[in-house]
Write a protein that holds these residues in place. Structure first.
Motif, PDB file in Angstrom:
ATOM      1  N   ASN A  74       1.100  -1.093   0.117  1.00  0.00           N
ATOM      2  CA  ASN A  74      -0.021  -0.535  -0.752  1.00  0.00           C
ATOM      3  C   ASN A  74       0.892   1.301   0.455  1.00  0.00           C
ATOM      4  O   ASN A  74       0.366   2.278  -0.667  1.00  0.00           O
ATOM      5  CB  ASN A  74      -1.302  -0.371   1.113  1.00  0.00           C
ATOM      6  CG  ASN A  74      -2.259  -0.480   0.876  1.00  0.00           C
ATOM      7  OD1 ASN A  74      -3.098  -0.289  -0.162  1.00  0.00           O
ATOM      8  ND2 ASN A  74      -3.006  -1.125   1.948  1.00  0.00           N
ATOM      9  N   ARG A 131      -3.284   5.230   7.944  1.00  0.00           N
ATOM     10  CA  ARG A 131      -4.197   5.495   6.691  1.00  0.00           C
ATOM     11  C   ARG A 131      -3.511   3.736   6.099  1.00  0.00           C
ATOM     12  O   ARG A 131      -4.457   3.479   5.232  1.00  0.00           O
ATOM     13  CB  ARG A 131      -3.714   6.756   5.599  1.00  0.00           C
ATOM     14  CG  ARG A 131      -4.118   7.947   5.745  1.00  0.00           C
ATOM     15  CD  ARG A 131      -5.729   7.883   4.970  1.00  0.00           C
ATOM     16  NE  ARG A 131      -5.947   7.283   3.633  1.00  0.00           N
ATOM     17  CZ  ARG A 131      -5.399   7.609   3.058  1.00  0.00           C
ATOM     18  NH1 ARG A 131      -5.225   9.004   2.779  1.00  0.00           N
ATOM     19  NH2 ARG A 131      -5.768   7.394   1.965  1.00  0.00           N
ATOM     20  N   HIS A 186      -5.020   1.239   8.772  1.00  0.00           N
ATOM     21  CA  HIS A 186      -6.111   0.505   8.972  1.00  0.00           C
ATOM     22  C   HIS A 186      -6.662   0.108   7.302  1.00  0.00           C
ATOM     23  O   HIS A 186      -7.353  -0.143   7.332  1.00  0.00           O
ATOM     24  CB  HIS A 186      -6.524   1.822   8.836  1.00  0.00           C
ATOM     25  CG  HIS A 186      -6.781   2.902  10.053  1.00  0.00           C
ATOM     26  ND1 HIS A 186      -7.240   4.319  10.455  1.00  0.00           N
ATOM     27  CD2 HIS A 186      -5.923   2.419  11.061  1.00  0.00           C
ATOM     28  CE1 HIS A 186      -6.794   4.642  12.061  1.00  0.00           C
ATOM     29  NE2 HIS A 186      -6.174   3.456  12.073  1.00  0.00           N
ATOM     30  N   SER A 187      -5.940   1.397   6.085  1.00  0.00           N
ATOM     31  CA  SER A 187      -6.451   0.291   5.332  1.00  0.00           C
ATOM     32  C   SER A 187      -6.186  -0.782   4.648  1.00  0.00           C
ATOM     33  O   SER A 187      -7.172  -1.857   4.750  1.00  0.00           O
ATOM     34  CB  SER A 187      -6.780   1.379   4.287  1.00  0.00           C
ATOM     35  OG  SER A 187      -4.864   1.493   4.072  1.00  0.00           O
ATOM     36  N   LEU A 234      -8.230  -2.732   2.028  1.00  0.00           N
ATOM     37  CA  LEU A 234      -8.376  -1.836   1.214  1.00  0.00           C
ATOM     38  C   LEU A 234      -7.012  -1.449   0.508  1.00  0.00           C
ATOM     39  O   LEU A 234      -6.497  -1.570   1.366  1.00  0.00           O
ATOM     40  CB  LEU A 234      -9.115  -1.267   2.052  1.00  0.00           C
ATOM     41  CG  LEU A 234     -10.622  -1.563   2.647  1.00  0.00           C
ATOM     42  CD1 LEU A 234     -11.224  -0.644   3.316  1.00  0.00           C
ATOM     43  CD2 LEU A 234     -11.871  -1.652   1.584  1.00  0.00           C
ATOM     44  N   THR A 263      -4.885   1.529  -0.390  1.00  0.00           N
ATOM     45  CA  THR A 263      -4.909   3.452   0.370  1.00  0.00           C
ATOM     46  C   THR A 263      -5.229   4.290  -0.100  1.00  0.00           C
ATOM     47  O   THR A 263      -6.007   4.910   0.399  1.00  0.00           O
ATOM     48  CB  THR A 263      -3.764   3.705   1.394  1.00  0.00           C
ATOM     49  OG1 THR A 263      -3.109   2.287   1.981  1.00  0.00           O
ATOM     50  CG2 THR A 263      -3.556   4.490   2.152  1.00  0.00           C
ATOM     51  N   ASP A 296     -16.790   1.185   2.913  1.00  0.00           N
ATOM     52  CA  ASP A 296     -15.456   0.671   3.507  1.00  0.00           C
ATOM     53  C   ASP A 296     -14.034   1.825   2.723  1.00  0.00           C
ATOM     54  O   ASP A 296     -13.451   2.323   3.407  1.00  0.00           O
ATOM     55  CB  ASP A 296     -15.061  -0.256   3.948  1.00  0.00           C
ATOM     56  CG  ASP A 296     -16.106  -0.983   5.009  1.00  0.00           C
ATOM     57  OD1 ASP A 296     -16.965  -0.600   5.957  1.00  0.00           O
ATOM     58  OD2 ASP A 296     -15.643  -2.318   4.237  1.00  0.00           O
ATOM     59  N   GLU A 297     -14.322   1.550   1.235  1.00  0.00           N
ATOM     60  CA  GLU A 297     -13.002   2.478   0.751  1.00  0.00           C
ATOM     61  C   GLU A 297     -13.638   4.039   1.139  1.00  0.00           C
ATOM     62  O   GLU A 297     -11.845   4.769   1.643  1.00  0.00           O
ATOM     63  CB  GLU A 297     -13.204   2.100  -0.570  1.00  0.00           C
ATOM     64  CG  GLU A 297     -12.619   1.306  -0.618  1.00  0.00           C
ATOM     65  CD  GLU A 297     -12.687   0.464  -1.931  1.00  0.00           C
ATOM     66  OE1 GLU A 297     -12.074  -0.403  -3.034  1.00  0.00           O
ATOM     67  OE2 GLU A 297     -13.899   1.327  -3.554  1.00  0.00           O
ATOM     68  N   ALA A 305     -11.937   4.600   4.370  1.00  0.00           N
ATOM     69  CA  ALA A 305     -10.938   5.100   4.855  1.00  0.00           C
ATOM     70  C   ALA A 305     -10.045   6.091   3.874  1.00  0.00           C
ATOM     71  O   ALA A 305      -8.797   6.290   3.480  1.00  0.00           O
ATOM     72  CB  ALA A 305     -10.316   3.071   4.163  1.00  0.00           C
ATOM     73  N   SER A 358      -9.921   6.440   0.558  1.00  0.00           N
ATOM     74  CA  SER A 358      -9.056   5.798  -0.773  1.00  0.00           C
ATOM     75  C   SER A 358      -9.564   6.513  -1.676  1.00  0.00           C
ATOM     76  O   SER A 358      -8.959   6.587  -3.094  1.00  0.00           O
ATOM     77  CB  SER A 358      -9.396   4.309  -0.434  1.00  0.00           C
ATOM     78  OG  SER A 358      -8.408   3.757   0.723  1.00  0.00           O
TER      79      SER A 358
END
Length: 689
Positions: free
Chosen positions: A42, A205, A208-209, A214, A216, A328-329, A332, A334
């Motif tokens: 990421n 960041r 978490h992602s 997910l 980033t 969710d993205e 985050a 993203s």
């Protein structure tokens, strides 16, 4: 030494431990080293899509990779590993703090400032343990607690390592915590606080992602002007930019005052060249802009972020699984473009734990703020403060608004945001609003005037109970005189399904009387014939006026199409709009009407500027200025905001003291929908195994 070489050497010492201990619950089979590799991918993605982050900070990417490597070393703690096996265990010291000990153990790889930055970032990538840094005694007790529990942890740090750790923690306290030293005032060019924010925020960041499986960052949106022109063609609104848009599209950062219809939305779409956040005052206006941006740039590129965004997305889509993933993205951060309310981003100025995530993201982002005058001082002052701080990190800002209070203009110019309002293409020259001020009449006294044949009537009142009472009276009157008017009611307490349906209905009025609250001011693109409104402050009144004769390009020539009822229940209305501001608003409107009672665009700007000037606010002894100064004093003091909880800060920022609920009549229907959702997604998961 490059990060890659440092990590290769450290792996000679730690690799077996990292591969044989878990970062997540045992059933995931994710080792600490596996998790490091997830984060590393990421980090590479972040650098690929937004290389500008690292161009002016040559050492930042190296430190980020090393911080990623060390950030979960504290999970080597035996007690933590027991927790991951689902055995109730007290790990005694948070893993983010224990991870910093391994940095201290390898101090020879780093310069003193690098040691400080890495330790700060790794400790602060989670909230736990923050209380140890409230004073020097806390740091001493933390060091002693680690020494006492080394055997239990399975660690064997030397006295020298413990000394370096303790010294670095004290350095962090004195550099970042002691007397709440203000960030963004670097002494003699020392920008270590800037670097700490960027490094910590990017680590949070990426962690978490990665933990949520997910990316980033998603791929940025390129060729935005080309996409916007394609959108114009699709909706039959031409194939080129307006003069207004061409004039401003390449300006660096600024505020522009421009009327409805000049092309502000289009300007926002083509001005931003980087990661983008679009800020609006209300959730309803967010939803509308989200829909527009999806049409321009594709729904896969746009995120919607506010307190009820997920409900809105479910209401308008059917692919449940992808909605949750996309949401969710968005949470985050993203998505390349996110439409959001101000509380989601600008509450970070209060420096709650983890705020660095927002500041670091904004450092490579373009932020568009729409209708800034619609916010209260409780919101505007933090927004301005955060603009000032994040500009220094690299954020760019475009503020677009139809009117701009003088007090906001002065603050924007002070922090380096140029205000543009002289360009002729920003002014609407059509005579739209012929105003009658009904001095002694209430909105109830004007009911008989609502029933004008073949005219669409908009009625705006200042609170929900008035709207509900008025709606019943108008319904009764409609039956009595048999005019067959279509009567609609809209306010913020509708359940979401009914609200969305009603919003769509009132966008297509047909011999209608629509009664609503302030919800209509900055959210709905509607065009009615005549407005009856209760008195409010002039900025709100002008927003209401903007729903009348909105899309017509010729001068209005009939009787009054704006009626302002000045007789209101003070106990109710004063809670919403301060009386001194309302009275001054009416005085200013009277003084700026043309000889034939039209309120022209240029005069609207002058009124708002005048009303919200420091001189006028002092003259009328307004609470607006008192609240402004109170919030400003809190933010400029040596003490962080007393609230440390992000959700609590966001709630107060929004000034929301209500809870959304689902009416009990829908209980059984909700149960069926929930069961259907769960069964459908279980089948999807089984199919994809």
């Amino acid at each position: 030494m490059k990060a890659k070489l440092i990590i290769e050497e450290l792996n000679n010492k730690y690799l077996n431990q990292l591969k044989n201990n878990f970062a997540k619950p045992v059933y995931t089979k994710t080792s600490i080293y596996d998790h490091f590799l997830e984060l590393l991918e990421n980090a590479k993605l972040l650098k690929k899509y937004y290389p500008c982050i690292f161009e002016s900070k040559k050492n930042l990417y190296k430190l980020l990779i090393i911080a990623i490597y060390f950030h979960d070393f504290g999970k080597l703690n035996r007690l933590f590993q027991e927790k991951l096996k689902n055995r109730p265990t007290d790990d005694r010291v948070p893993h983010n703090i224990l991870s910093a000990l391994f940095i201290a153990e390898n101090k020879n790889y780093f310069e003193e400032n690098e040691l400080l930055l890495l330790t700060y970032a790794v400790i602060n990538h989670h909230i736990r343990g923050n209380e140890f840094f409230e004073n020097e005694l806390g740091i001493k007790s933390l060091t002693n607690l680690i020494k006492e529990n080394q055997d239990s942890f399975g660690f064997d740090f030397s006295e020298e390592t413990m000394h370096i750790f303790h010294k670095t923690c004290l350095n962090i306290y004195n550099s970042f915590y002691y007397k709440k030293k203000p960030f963004f005032v670097p002494e003699r060019g020392n920008t270590i606080q800037f670097d700490a924010i960027l490094l910590t925020g990017l680590l949070i960041r990426i962690d978490h992602s990665s933990s949520g499986f997910l990316d980033t960052e998603k791929e940025p949106v390129y060729e935005r002007e080309k996409k916007f022109i394609s959108y114009l063609k699709k909706i039959n609104k031409g194939n080129s930019l307006k003069n207004f848009q061409n004039y401003y599209k390449n300006k660096e950062q600024f505020a522009v005052v421009a009327d409805t219809g000049t092309g502000k939305t289009g300007l926002s779409a083509i001005w931003s060249k980087r990661k983008t956040f679009y800020i609006l005052p209300t959730r309803t206006s967010d939803n509308a802009m989200f829909s527009t941006y999806c049409d321009i740039f594709g729904s896969e590129n746009i995120g919607l972020l506010h307190s009820s965004a997920l409900f809105y997305l479910f209401t308008n889509n059917y692919d449940d699984f992808n909605i949750i993933k996309n949401y969710d993205e968005t949470k985050a951060l993203s998505k390349p473009i996110t439409v959001t309310t101000a509380d989601q981003l600008f509450s970070a100025v209060f420096k709650y734990p983890g705020y660095e995530k927002i500041y670091a993201t904004l450092s490579y982002s373009d932020v568009i703020i729409d209708e800034i005058q619609s916010f209260s001082p409780r919101q505007i002052v933090p927004i301005l403060k955060q603009i000032e701080e994040t500009k220094k990190l690299g954020a760019r800002y475009l503020i677009i608004t139809a009117t701009l209070p003088e007090i906001i203009r002065e603050k924007l110019e002070k922090i380096g945001i140029e205000v543009e309002n002289k360009e002729s293409s920003t002014l609407d020259t059509v005579k739209r609003h012929k105003v009658k001020i009904e001095e002694d009449k209430s909105i109830y006294n004007l009911i008989n005037n609502f029933f004008i044949k073949d005219k669409n009537i908009l009625v705006v009142v200042n609170n929900i109970s008035t709207a509900q009472n008025l709606y019943k009276l108008v319904q009764d009157k409609n039956k009595e005189i048999k005019t067959k008017k279509n009567i609609k009611l809209l306010h913020s307490r509708f359940c979401l399904k009914d609200r969305l349906e009603t919003e769509e209905q009132i966008k297509q009025p047909n011999n209608s009387i629509t009664i609503c609250t302030q919800i209509v001011e900055v959210s709905l693109d509607i065009d009615y014939d005549i407005l009856f409104t209760e008195i409010a402050t002039v900025d709100s009144l002008i927003q209401r006026f903007g729903r009348i004769w909105r899309k017509r390009n010729h001068n209005y020539s009939g009787n009054y199409n704006i009626h302002i009822a000045c007789n209101v229940d003070e106990k109710i209305v004063d809670f919403v709009y301060e009386k001194s501001l309302r009275d001054k608003s009416i005085e200013l409107i009277k003084n700026h009407l043309s000889y034939d009672n039209f309120l022209l665009s240029r005069e609207k700007r002058k009124i708002v500027e005048k009303l919200y000037s420091t001189d006028t606010l002092k003259e009328i002894n307004s609470n607006y200025l008192k609240e402004w100064n109170e919030i400003e004093n809190i933010l400029n003091s040596d003490f962080n905001f007393l609230l440390k909880n992000k959700n609590e800060i966001q709630r107060i920022f929004r000034e929301v003291f209500t809870i959304d609920v689902i009416p009990a009549m829908f209980k059984n229907k909700i149960k069926k929908l929930l069961n259907s959702f769960c069964n459908k997604n279980l089948k999807r998961i089984e199919k994809n195994k």
